[in-house]
Scaffold this active site. Structure first.
Site: not given
Lengths: 152, 311
Positions: B55-56, B85, B106, B134
Site C-alpha cells: 500500500r505504501t 551480496k 522502507r 512512519h
C-alpha cells in the site's frame, strides 16, 4: 591529636578519581584502558566513607583526565570528582559533568537498531539527567543506563 | 517565498514543527484541489523497499507519477543484489541516491532512514523503519482529520485497538499533541498505550483518559481512529472474550456527532463491520486515497523551492 591514616597511598603527580560508586572502579579502569598503561596505578575498592557507604577510588600517575574522559566518566560515576595532583598537592578539583550526548562509547540495547550493522558511531542523547535515561539517535528508543554495554 | 522544507529530510514526525505540519497539510489540500501534473517533470525519485509494503509503495509511486516525475527502485529487499551480496545500507544509499533527486525508503530496522540521510545530500523520506516511525502515514492521517474537521485544534479523538505496538497511533498522538486535542484510549490491558507516550502527553499538559469500550465515549467524539487487535497476541478464548469491546458496527453510531469520522490505517479484518461502510461516518477509504496527496505534498515541498500553495 588523632591522625587520619590514608586508605590509599598518595601520588606525586597525576589524577585522582574519587567518589566512584563501589563496583564501578574496575569497569572504569577497563573502559579507559588504564590497565594497558605503564604508569603507576593505585586503586581502592569498597573503601569506607563517612556516610557509611562504600566507594571506589583510582589514582593514575603522570596522567591528566581529559574533558572528554571526564564526561564519559559520568556513565559510571555521575557524582565522581577529579583531582589533579602536582607535587603531592591538589592543584585542580572538579566534578564530573554529564554531557548532553555520548558518541561512540555505548552499544544500543535495541538489537534491531540499524547502528549495529553500519559504519557509524552510536550516539545517545541524555533524556533524563536524574535517572540517566538515554535516547538513541537512530532508533529513537530510550533506555536506562543499566541496559547499555560499552563498546570495545 | 522559499519554503522551509526544501531539500529537508522527513525521518521522524517529532522533527516537524506545527508550522511545518500546517504547510504540508495546506499543500496536500491545494494539490488535491488543483493537480500539478508537470511539477516534478525531469525529476527521478528512488523508491526503495528493503521490506515489502504494497500500500505504501503504490501510494508513494502514484504520488510521484501524478506530479510528472519518474520512479526507480525495488519492491522488496530480497529481490535485490544488495541484500544477497551483504552490502551495507550506507553504501547502497550512496550509490542509489547518486541516480535520483529524492530517496523514499522502507526498511525493517529501526533508525535506517536516519542513517540513510547521513550518507546522501538528497532528501530522504522515511516510509517506515522497523517499529519506529512512519511519518507519511501520520501526515496522511493528519490531512484526513484536517480535511474532515476543518481544523486540528481541540478535537476529541479516540484511539481503539492495539495501542501498544501500533507505531501509527504513537506518532499520530505525538503530532496531535501540538494541537491540544483530547485523547481517549480504548485497548485491552495487554495492548494499552505505552507509559512513555502517556508521560510525554502529561508533560505537554494534554488531556487523556483510558476507557474499557468504544460505547463509553463514542457519542462525544470527532474522530474514532480504529486499529486491528491482532488475534495472534492472545489465546483463542481470551480473544473471543475481549474482542467485542473493540469492534465497531453501524448500530453503535446512532447517536454520534454529525461530524464524527471513523478512520483506520487499513487493512481491517473484523474490527469495523461492513455495515459501517454505508454510514456517512466511514472515511477510511478516502483516508487511504489521501496518502497520495500527503506524499505529493512532501515531494512538492522537498523538491521545489518556489512551490506556491493555492488555498
Amino acid at each position: 591529636m588523632m591522625q587520619k591514616k590514608l586508605q590509599v597511598e598518595a601520588i606525586q603527580h597525576g589524577s585522582v578519581i574519587d567518589h566512584i560508586p563501589a563496583q564501578q572502579g574496575v569497569k572504569i579502569l577497563k573502559f579507559f584502558k588504564f590497565t594497558q598503561t605503564n604508569e603507576k596505578i593505585t586503586i581502592g575498592l569498597n573503601l569506607s566513607t563517612h556516610n557509611g557507604k562504600s566507594k571506589d577510588l583510582i589514582k593514575v600517575e603522570n596522567t591528566f583526565i581529559s574533558d572528554e574522559q571526564a564526561n564519559q566518566l559520568a556513565l559510571f560515576a555521575p557524582n565522581a570528582t577529579i583531582n589533579q595532583i602536582k607535587d603531592f598537592k591538589v592543584v585542580n578539583k572538579f566534578p564530573v559533568q554529564l554531557p548532553s550526548s555520548f558518541i561512540g562509547v555505548l552499544a544500543c540495547p535495541n538489537s534491531n537498531c540499524i547502528s549495529h550493522n553500519e559504519p557509524v558511531k552510536t550516539r545517545f542523547y541524555v533524556n533524563n539527567k536524574t535517572t540517566l535515561k538515554l535516547k538513541c539517535h537512530y532508533c529513537e528508543k530510550s533506555f536506562q543506563r543499566s541496559f547499555f554495554t560499552e563498546l570495545d | 517565498m522559499n519554503n522551509p522544507l526544501y531539500q529537508k529530510n522527513i525521518i521522524s514526525i517529532a522533527d516537524l514543527s506545527r508550522t511545518d505540519l500546517e504547510l504540508i497539510l495546506q499543500t496536500a489540500h491545494s494539490l488535491k484541489q488543483k493537480p500539478q501534473p508537470e511539477l516534478l517533470k525531469n525529476k527521478v525519485v528512488a523508491s526503495c523497499f528493503f521490506e515489502a509494503s504494497t500500500r505504501t509503495r503504490l501510494s508513494f509511486e502514484t504520488a510521484v507519477q501524478r506530479l510528472g516525475g519518474s520512479v526507480i527502485g525495488f519492491d522488496s529487499g530480497g529481490n535485490t543484489s544488495l541484500a544477497q551480496k551483504g552490502e551495507t545500507l550506507a553504501d547502497s544509499v550512496k550509490v542509489i541516491a547518486s541516480y535520483a533527486d529524492a530517496f523514499f525508503m522502507r526498511h525493517p530496522q529501526e533508525g535506517a532512514a536516519r542513517l540513510a540521510s547521513e550518507f546522501t545530500e538528497i532528501p530522504v523520506i522515511n516510509g517506515g523503519d522497523g517499529a519506529n516511525q512512519h511519518p507519511t502515514q501520520t501526515l496522511l492521517d493528519l490531512f484526513t482529520i484536517y480535511e474532515t474537521q476543518d481544523t486540528l485544534d481541540s478535537l476529541n479523538i479516540a484511539f481503539v485497538g492495539d495501542l501498544k505496538y501500533g507505531r501509527t497511533v504513537h506518532s499520530l498522538a505525538q503530532a496531535l499533541s501540538l494541537f491540544n486535542c483530547n485523547f481517549f484510549f480504548i485497548a485491552p490491558d495487554a495492548l494499552a498505550m505505552p507509559d512513555y507516550i502517556l508521560e510525554e502527553l502529561t508533560d505537554k499538559g494534554i488531556n487523556y483518559s483510558v476507557h474499557a469500550s468504544i460505547e463509553e465515549v463514542v457519542d462525544s467524539l470527532d474522530i474514532l481512529y480504529m486499529t486491528r487487535v491482532q488475534k495472534e497476541r492472545f489465546d483463542e478464548t481470551e480473544y473471543q472474550h475481549i474482542k467485542s469491546a473493540f469492534l465497531l458496527n453501524a448500530q453503535m453510531l446512532t447517536n454520534v456527532r454529525d461530524n464524527l469520522k471513523v478512520l483506520h490505517p487499513l487493512p481491517r479484518i473484523d474490527e469495523i463491520h461492513n455495515n459501517v461502510d454505508d454510514t456517512p461516518h466511514a472515511y477510511y477509504f478516502q483516508q487511504a486515497q489521501n496518502g497520495v496527496y500527503a506524499r505529493q505534498a512532501l515531494l512538492a515541498l522537498l523538491l521545489t523551492n518556489q512551490f506556491q500553495v493555492e488555498v
